[in-house]
Design a protein around this motif. Sequence first.
Motif, PDB file in Angstrom:
ATOM      1  N   TYR A 144      -1.698   6.355  13.086  1.00  0.00           N
ATOM      2  CA  TYR A 144      -2.358   5.384  12.225  1.00  0.00           C
ATOM      3  C   TYR A 144      -3.144   6.096  11.129  1.00  0.00           C
ATOM      4  CZ  TYR A 144      -5.504   1.806  10.571  1.00  0.00           C
ATOM      5  OH  TYR A 144      -6.203   0.967   9.765  1.00  0.00           O
ATOM      6  N   GLU A 145      -3.853   7.158  11.502  1.00  0.00           N
ATOM      7  CA  GLU A 145      -4.629   7.899  10.510  1.00  0.00           C
ATOM      8  C   GLU A 145      -3.702   8.545   9.484  1.00  0.00           C
ATOM      9  OE1 GLU A 145      -7.420  10.595  12.221  1.00  0.00           O
ATOM     10  OE2 GLU A 145      -8.234   9.071  13.540  1.00  0.00           O
ATOM     11  N   TYR A 146      -2.539   9.015   9.916  1.00  0.00           N
ATOM     12  CA  TYR A 146      -1.600   9.623   8.984  1.00  0.00           C
ATOM     13  C   TYR A 146      -1.119   8.582   7.984  1.00  0.00           C
ATOM     14  CZ  TYR A 146       2.546  11.769   7.076  1.00  0.00           C
ATOM     15  OH  TYR A 146       3.480  12.260   6.216  1.00  0.00           O
ATOM     16  N   GLN A 147      -0.763   7.394   8.462  1.00  0.00           N
ATOM     17  CA  GLN A 147      -0.315   6.336   7.560  1.00  0.00           C
ATOM     18  C   GLN A 147      -1.454   5.903   6.647  1.00  0.00           C
ATOM     19  OE1 GLN A 147       1.092   3.474  10.387  1.00  0.00           O
ATOM     20  NE2 GLN A 147       3.144   4.333  10.439  1.00  0.00           N
ATOM     21  N   ASP A 148      -2.651   5.977   7.137  1.00  0.00           N
ATOM     22  CA  ASP A 148      -3.811   5.562   6.371  1.00  0.00           C
ATOM     23  C   ASP A 148      -3.959   6.407   5.104  1.00  0.00           C
ATOM     24  OD1 ASP A 148      -6.094   4.052   5.835  1.00  0.00           O
ATOM     25  OD2 ASP A 148      -7.390   5.512   6.824  1.00  0.00           O
ATOM     26  N   VAL A 149      -3.581   7.667   5.141  1.00  0.00           N
ATOM     27  CA  VAL A 149      -3.669   8.532   3.968  1.00  0.00           C
ATOM     28  C   VAL A 149      -2.783   7.982   2.860  1.00  0.00           C
ATOM     29  CG1 VAL A 149      -3.122  10.819   3.057  1.00  0.00           C
ATOM     30  CG2 VAL A 149      -4.261  10.600   5.251  1.00  0.00           C
ATOM     31  N   GLN A 150      -1.546   7.651   3.188  1.00  0.00           N
ATOM     32  CA  GLN A 150      -0.632   7.103   2.189  1.00  0.00           C
ATOM     33  C   GLN A 150      -1.135   5.756   1.688  1.00  0.00           C
ATOM     34  OE1 GLN A 150       2.098   8.816   0.981  1.00  0.00           O
ATOM     35  NE2 GLN A 150       2.069   7.214  -0.548  1.00  0.00           N
ATOM     36  N   GLU A 151      -1.618   4.909   2.595  1.00  0.00           N
ATOM     37  CA  GLU A 151      -2.142   3.597   2.191  1.00  0.00           C
ATOM     38  C   GLU A 151      -3.361   3.762   1.286  1.00  0.00           C
ATOM     39  OE1 GLU A 151      -2.910   1.357   5.720  1.00  0.00           O
ATOM     40  OE2 GLU A 151      -0.810   1.401   6.325  1.00  0.00           O
ATOM     41  N   GLN A 152      -4.211   4.716   1.616  1.00  0.00           N
ATOM     42  CA  GLN A 152      -5.395   4.979   0.796  1.00  0.00           C
ATOM     43  C   GLN A 152      -4.990   5.350  -0.624  1.00  0.00           C
ATOM     44  OE1 GLN A 152      -7.622   8.024   2.751  1.00  0.00           O
ATOM     45  NE2 GLN A 152      -9.574   7.084   2.305  1.00  0.00           N
ATOM     46  N   LEU A 153      -4.021   6.223  -0.735  1.00  0.00           N
ATOM     47  CA  LEU A 153      -3.569   6.669  -2.047  1.00  0.00           C
ATOM     48  C   LEU A 153      -2.883   5.528  -2.802  1.00  0.00           C
ATOM     49  CD1 LEU A 153      -3.549   9.272  -3.719  1.00  0.00           C
ATOM     50  CD2 LEU A 153      -1.245   9.669  -2.895  1.00  0.00           C
ATOM     51  N   ASP A 154      -2.038   4.784  -2.097  1.00  0.00           N
ATOM     52  CA  ASP A 154      -1.315   3.684  -2.743  1.00  0.00           C
ATOM     53  C   ASP A 154      -2.245   2.555  -3.166  1.00  0.00           C
ATOM     54  OD1 ASP A 154       1.056   5.035  -2.488  1.00  0.00           O
ATOM     55  OD2 ASP A 154       1.724   3.939  -0.703  1.00  0.00           O
ATOM     56  N   SER A 155      -3.332   2.355  -2.449  1.00  0.00           N
ATOM     57  CA  SER A 155      -4.247   1.262  -2.792  1.00  0.00           C
ATOM     58  C   SER A 155      -4.997   1.543  -4.092  1.00  0.00           C
ATOM     59  CB  SER A 155      -5.239   1.025  -1.656  1.00  0.00           C
ATOM     60  OG  SER A 155      -6.136   2.110  -1.550  1.00  0.00           O
ATOM     61  N   ARG A 156      -5.122   2.801  -4.479  1.00  0.00           N
ATOM     62  CA  ARG A 156      -5.863   3.160  -5.695  1.00  0.00           C
ATOM     63  C   ARG A 156      -4.965   3.471  -6.884  1.00  0.00           C
ATOM     64  NH1 ARG A 156      -9.533   8.025  -4.005  1.00  0.00           N
ATOM     65  NH2 ARG A 156      -7.489   8.752  -3.396  1.00  0.00           N
ATOM     66  N   ILE A 157      -3.658   3.328  -6.733  1.00  0.00           N
ATOM     67  CA  ILE A 157      -2.738   3.717  -7.797  1.00  0.00           C
ATOM     68  C   ILE A 157      -2.815   2.703  -8.958  1.00  0.00           C
ATOM     69  CG2 ILE A 157      -0.747   2.516  -6.840  1.00  0.00           C
ATOM     70  CD1 ILE A 157       0.947   4.936  -7.696  1.00  0.00           C
ATOM     71  N   THR A 158      -2.813   3.229 -10.160  1.00  0.00           N
ATOM     72  CA  THR A 158      -2.844   2.384 -11.360  1.00  0.00           C
ATOM     73  C   THR A 158      -1.442   2.290 -11.950  1.00  0.00           C
ATOM     74  OG1 THR A 158      -3.279   4.244 -12.848  1.00  0.00           O
ATOM     75  CG2 THR A 158      -5.208   3.165 -11.867  1.00  0.00           C
ATOM     76  N   PHE A 159      -1.283   1.408 -12.906  1.00  0.00           N
ATOM     77  CA  PHE A 159       0.010   1.247 -13.574  1.00  0.00           C
ATOM     78  C   PHE A 159       0.428   2.554 -14.252  1.00  0.00           C
ATOM     79  CE2 PHE A 159       2.439   0.269 -17.440  1.00  0.00           C
ATOM     80  CZ  PHE A 159       3.561  -0.287 -16.844  1.00  0.00           C
ATOM     81  N   GLY A 160      -0.514   3.199 -14.926  1.00  0.00           N
ATOM     82  CA  GLY A 160      -0.215   4.466 -15.602  1.00  0.00           C
ATOM     83  C   GLY A 160       0.235   5.542 -14.629  1.00  0.00           C
ATOM     84  N   GLN A 161      -0.380   5.566 -13.447  1.00  0.00           N
ATOM     85  CA  GLN A 161       0.020   6.548 -12.445  1.00  0.00           C
ATOM     86  C   GLN A 161       1.417   6.250 -11.911  1.00  0.00           C
ATOM     87  OE1 GLN A 161      -3.408   6.062  -9.894  1.00  0.00           O
ATOM     88  NE2 GLN A 161      -4.302   7.988 -10.600  1.00  0.00           N
ATOM     89  N   LYS A 162       1.727   4.966 -11.759  1.00  0.00           N
ATOM     90  CA  LYS A 162       3.087   4.600 -11.322  1.00  0.00           C
ATOM     91  C   LYS A 162       4.120   5.051 -12.354  1.00  0.00           C
ATOM     92  CE  LYS A 162       1.898   0.524  -8.599  1.00  0.00           C
ATOM     93  NZ  LYS A 162       2.013  -0.937  -8.485  1.00  0.00           N
ATOM     94  N   VAL A 163       3.789   4.824 -13.634  1.00  0.00           N
ATOM     95  CA  VAL A 163       4.695   5.245 -14.708  1.00  0.00           C
ATOM     96  C   VAL A 163       4.853   6.763 -14.691  1.00  0.00           C
ATOM     97  CG1 VAL A 163       4.959   5.398 -17.231  1.00  0.00           C
ATOM     98  CG2 VAL A 163       4.260   3.234 -16.171  1.00  0.00           C
ATOM     99  N   ALA A 164       3.734   7.471 -14.532  1.00  0.00           N
ATOM    100  CA  ALA A 164       3.778   8.942 -14.496  1.00  0.00           C
ATOM    101  C   ALA A 164       4.645   9.431 -13.339  1.00  0.00           C
ATOM    102  CB  ALA A 164       2.364   9.504 -14.383  1.00  0.00           C
ATOM    103  N   ASP A 165       4.516   8.794 -12.182  1.00  0.00           N
ATOM    104  CA  ASP A 165       5.339   9.180 -11.026  1.00  0.00           C
ATOM    105  C   ASP A 165       6.820   8.956 -11.293  1.00  0.00           C
ATOM    106  OD1 ASP A 165       3.112   9.953  -9.627  1.00  0.00           O
ATOM    107  OD2 ASP A 165       3.024   8.150  -8.368  1.00  0.00           O
ATOM    108  N   GLU A 166       7.139   7.822 -11.904  1.00  0.00           N
ATOM    109  CA  GLU A 166       8.553   7.525 -12.180  1.00  0.00           C
ATOM    110  C   GLU A 166       9.126   8.476 -13.236  1.00  0.00           C
ATOM    111  OE1 GLU A 166      10.635   5.571 -10.482  1.00  0.00           O
ATOM    112  OE2 GLU A 166       8.901   5.308  -9.173  1.00  0.00           O
TER     113      GLU A 166
END
Length: 177
Positions: free
Chosen positions: A8-30
């Motif tokens: 659960y804690e491991y998944q929480d890291v990804q959820e934590q990061l995904d919850s703070r992602i902005t549109f610009g960061q999504k574009v940068a990742d793509e």
Amino acid sequence: DVTKNLLYEYQDVQEQLDSRITFGQKVADEVARFGGSWTFILSFIAFMGIWMALNVIQPFGISFDKYPFILLNLALSTLAAVQAPLIMMSQNRASDYDRLQARNDYHVNKQSKEEIRFLHEKIDHLVQQDQSDLLTIQKLQTEMIMAVSQQVEKMSDDIRMMKEKGLEREIHGDESN
């Protein structure tokens, strides 16, 4: 139960990061994901080949970027100027993820260390209890051996006495005859 908490804690890291992602960061990742793929490289080579071929051959009598392809040069420079910061933004996000993951790994390792320490204490307690039980058993065995030894010694004395009496009877019996 511990494994479920760790997962659960491991998944929480990804959820934590995904919850703070902005549109610009999504574009940068793509952009970084596509810009670092063979699809991008091959399609970009094909695009440049077609661009140059159209401007050299001039199939419709129109040449929008004659040799030395200054417009293509400008397009490539603009693409590089825009793509580089986007890729760096994506790398920063990856770095943030790595930091969160490292922090999470630290807490998981700390929790695991505590669990291992607790198990060591349990095992030490069991070993001490076993040693105490073994000492009690050893004491009982020693007492039993001493009792058996005393009985054997008494029986040995009794046999010796019986032999002595038997010899006396033989001696006395021979004298009477």
